[in-house]
Design a protein around this motif. Sequence first.
Motif, PDB file in Angstrom:
ATOM      1  N   LEU A 151      -0.685  22.203  25.032  1.00 15.13           N
ATOM      2  CA  LEU A 151      -0.890  22.485  26.834  1.00 15.13           C
ATOM      3  C   LEU A 151      -1.217  23.971  26.643  1.00 15.13           C
ATOM      4  O   LEU A 151      -1.360  24.642  27.852  1.00 15.13           O
ATOM      5  N   CYS A 152      -2.012  24.340  25.980  1.00 20.41           N
ATOM      6  CA  CYS A 152      -3.230  25.055  26.573  1.00 20.41           C
ATOM      7  C   CYS A 152      -3.408  24.805  27.755  1.00 20.41           C
ATOM      8  O   CYS A 152      -4.199  23.387  27.427  1.00 20.41           O
ATOM      9  N   PRO A 153      -3.819  24.869  28.766  1.00 14.91           N
ATOM     10  CA  PRO A 153      -4.312  25.452  29.690  1.00 14.91           C
ATOM     11  C   PRO A 153      -5.979  24.677  29.453  1.00 14.91           C
ATOM     12  O   PRO A 153      -6.857  24.434  30.831  1.00 14.91           O
ATOM     13  N   ASP A 154      -7.199  25.871  28.790  1.00 13.42           N
ATOM     14  CA  ASP A 154      -8.439  26.031  28.463  1.00 13.42           C
ATOM     15  C   ASP A 154      -8.369  24.873  27.299  1.00 13.42           C
ATOM     16  O   ASP A 154      -8.601  25.267  26.144  1.00 13.42           O
ATOM     17  N   LYS A 155      -9.354  24.120  28.027  1.00 11.18           N
ATOM     18  CA  LYS A 155     -10.301  23.348  26.765  1.00 11.18           C
ATOM     19  C   LYS A 155     -10.846  23.912  25.285  1.00 11.18           C
ATOM     20  O   LYS A 155     -10.579  23.649  24.417  1.00 11.18           O
ATOM     21  N   ARG A 156     -11.186  24.924  26.259  1.00  9.60           N
ATOM     22  CA  ARG A 156     -12.025  25.981  25.236  1.00  9.60           C
ATOM     23  C   ARG A 156     -11.313  26.080  24.029  1.00  9.60           C
ATOM     24  O   ARG A 156     -11.859  26.330  23.254  1.00  9.60           O
ATOM     25  N   MET A 157     -10.388  26.904  24.570  1.00  5.89           N
ATOM     26  CA  MET A 157      -9.265  27.591  23.789  1.00  5.89           C
ATOM     27  C   MET A 157      -8.880  26.287  22.191  1.00  5.89           C
ATOM     28  O   MET A 157      -8.777  26.453  21.218  1.00  5.89           O
ATOM     29  N   ARG A 158      -8.479  24.951  23.072  1.00  5.78           N
ATOM     30  CA  ARG A 158      -8.163  24.277  22.224  1.00  5.78           C
ATOM     31  C   ARG A 158      -8.605  23.683  21.498  1.00  5.78           C
ATOM     32  O   ARG A 158      -8.475  23.553  20.065  1.00  5.78           O
ATOM     33  N   ASP A 159     -10.227  23.455  21.670  1.00 10.32           N
ATOM     34  CA  ASP A 159     -11.095  23.541  20.917  1.00 10.32           C
ATOM     35  C   ASP A 159     -11.429  24.182  19.684  1.00 10.32           C
ATOM     36  O   ASP A 159     -11.814  23.766  18.483  1.00 10.32           O
ATOM     37  N   GLY A 160     -11.832  25.139  20.139  1.00  9.26           N
ATOM     38  CA  GLY A 160     -12.121  26.721  19.100  1.00  9.26           C
ATOM     39  C   GLY A 160     -10.695  26.816  18.452  1.00  9.26           C
ATOM     40  O   GLY A 160     -11.190  27.341  17.058  1.00  9.26           O
ATOM     41  N   GLU A 161      -9.429  26.478  18.727  1.00 12.66           N
ATOM     42  CA  GLU A 161      -8.209  26.047  17.539  1.00 12.66           C
ATOM     43  C   GLU A 161      -8.263  25.929  16.889  1.00 12.66           C
ATOM     44  O   GLU A 161      -8.251  25.782  15.748  1.00 12.66           O
ATOM     45  N   LYS A 162      -9.107  23.783  17.347  1.00 12.06           N
ATOM     46  CA  LYS A 162      -9.547  22.823  16.706  1.00 12.06           C
ATOM     47  C   LYS A 162      -9.785  23.740  15.130  1.00 12.06           C
ATOM     48  O   LYS A 162      -9.336  23.113  14.061  1.00 12.06           O
ATOM     49  N   GLU A 163     -11.305  24.070  15.590  1.00 11.94           N
ATOM     50  CA  GLU A 163     -12.081  24.589  14.570  1.00 11.94           C
ATOM     51  C   GLU A 163     -11.630  26.261  14.270  1.00 11.94           C
ATOM     52  O   GLU A 163     -11.188  25.760  12.105  1.00 11.94           O
ATOM     53  N   ARG A 164     -10.813  26.275  14.130  1.00  9.12           N
ATOM     54  CA  ARG A 164     -10.511  27.863  13.445  1.00  9.12           C
ATOM     55  C   ARG A 164      -9.365  26.891  12.548  1.00  9.12           C
ATOM     56  O   ARG A 164      -9.535  27.788  10.999  1.00  9.12           O
ATOM     57  N   LEU A 165      -8.440  25.853  12.771  1.00  8.61           N
ATOM     58  CA  LEU A 165      -7.321  25.343  12.167  1.00  8.61           C
ATOM     59  C   LEU A 165      -8.534  24.786  11.184  1.00  8.61           C
ATOM     60  O   LEU A 165      -7.622  24.530   9.712  1.00  8.61           O
ATOM     61  N   PRO A 178      -1.196  29.337   4.427  1.00  8.55           N
ATOM     62  CA  PRO A 178      -1.793  30.546   4.800  1.00  8.55           C
ATOM     63  C   PRO A 178      -0.530  31.241   5.616  1.00  8.55           C
ATOM     64  O   PRO A 178       0.428  31.368   5.666  1.00  8.55           O
ATOM     65  N   SER A 179      -1.125  32.319   6.254  1.00  6.49           N
ATOM     66  CA  SER A 179       0.248  33.492   6.776  1.00  6.49           C
ATOM     67  C   SER A 179       0.106  33.056   7.769  1.00  6.49           C
ATOM     68  O   SER A 179      -0.292  32.321   8.234  1.00  6.49           O
ATOM     69  N   ILE A 180       1.765  32.966   8.107  1.00  8.13           N
ATOM     70  CA  ILE A 180       2.336  33.185   9.564  1.00  8.13           C
ATOM     71  C   ILE A 180       1.263  33.894  10.438  1.00  8.13           C
ATOM     72  O   ILE A 180       0.914  33.930  11.400  1.00  8.13           O
ATOM     73  N   ASN A 181       0.727  35.069  10.690  1.00  9.38           N
ATOM     74  CA  ASN A 181      -0.701  36.177  11.589  1.00  9.38           C
ATOM     75  C   ASN A 181      -1.299  35.250  11.121  1.00  9.38           C
ATOM     76  O   ASN A 181      -2.223  35.374  12.077  1.00  9.38           O
ATOM     77  N   ASP A 182      -1.830  34.712  10.215  1.00  5.31           N
ATOM     78  CA  ASP A 182      -3.207  34.159   9.730  1.00  5.31           C
ATOM     79  C   ASP A 182      -3.333  32.602  11.075  1.00  5.31           C
ATOM     80  O   ASP A 182      -4.287  32.090  11.981  1.00  5.31           O
ATOM     81  N   LEU A 183      -2.069  31.986  10.594  1.00  6.45           N
ATOM     82  CA  LEU A 183      -1.976  31.004  12.217  1.00  6.45           C
ATOM     83  C   LEU A 183      -1.850  30.931  13.349  1.00  6.45           C
ATOM     84  O   LEU A 183      -2.274  30.611  13.615  1.00  6.45           O
ATOM     85  N   MET A 184      -1.034  32.368  13.596  1.00  4.69           N
ATOM     86  CA  MET A 184      -1.064  32.677  15.011  1.00  4.69           C
ATOM     87  C   MET A 184      -1.720  33.601  15.184  1.00  4.69           C
ATOM     88  O   MET A 184      -1.903  33.601  16.517  1.00  4.69           O
ATOM     89  N   LYS A 185      -3.270  33.624  15.143  1.00  6.39           N
ATOM     90  CA  LYS A 185      -3.945  34.558  15.700  1.00  6.39           C
ATOM     91  C   LYS A 185      -5.280  33.473  17.295  1.00  6.39           C
ATOM     92  O   LYS A 185      -4.678  31.939  16.545  1.00  6.39           O
TER      93      LYS A 185
END
Length: 190
Positions: A149-163, A177-184
Amino acid sequence: MYQYGKSLKSFWGIEAYPKPPNGIGGKYTATIDSCISLGMTYEYSIENFQNFSIDLLHAPPINDKQLLWQHGMDGQYFNFSSHYSIEPKQCKQLVKEMKSEDVYVLVDSLVIHPIPHQHIKSPVDNHEIRIGGGIYNPYLYLFHLRVQLCPDKRMRDGEKERLVALFEKAVRRDKAPSINDLMKIPDISP
């Protein structure tokens, strides 16, 4: 599928049988518009167990638009639980052989792009929003919604790479991973 439509008359207590399904090229489709008491109509299209969609339409308009929700199954994506059962002694060898692409497929299929899923088609038709079904862990489901539900495609794509990077590191270290790392928040700066 004919029996399914036929069963609705008695089960729902309606006056008429729904129209029978169309069978064209091995794909069955039908529209069930007999849910008058709920204001619902739905249409299904079934090619096989791994390729189908069901469109749900709520007839009373919302802001002059009808809500159309679609549930689908897309078998081209990986379903971890039905593909493998891994013995603990095999894990070390698999981790050695693991590539980033393998982690990418898992993250994509378990968090980003799950096989059983729904789309809202109206009043907001955004096929990139893919609400997962079959996610049994409520925390994973909420995390999945965070991404979807994130409206920003760049943010979603960045999140996939980060994960992918986060989980690859976690698997190699054999430590969740810690919850803090997961929610960055992903860094998407140019």
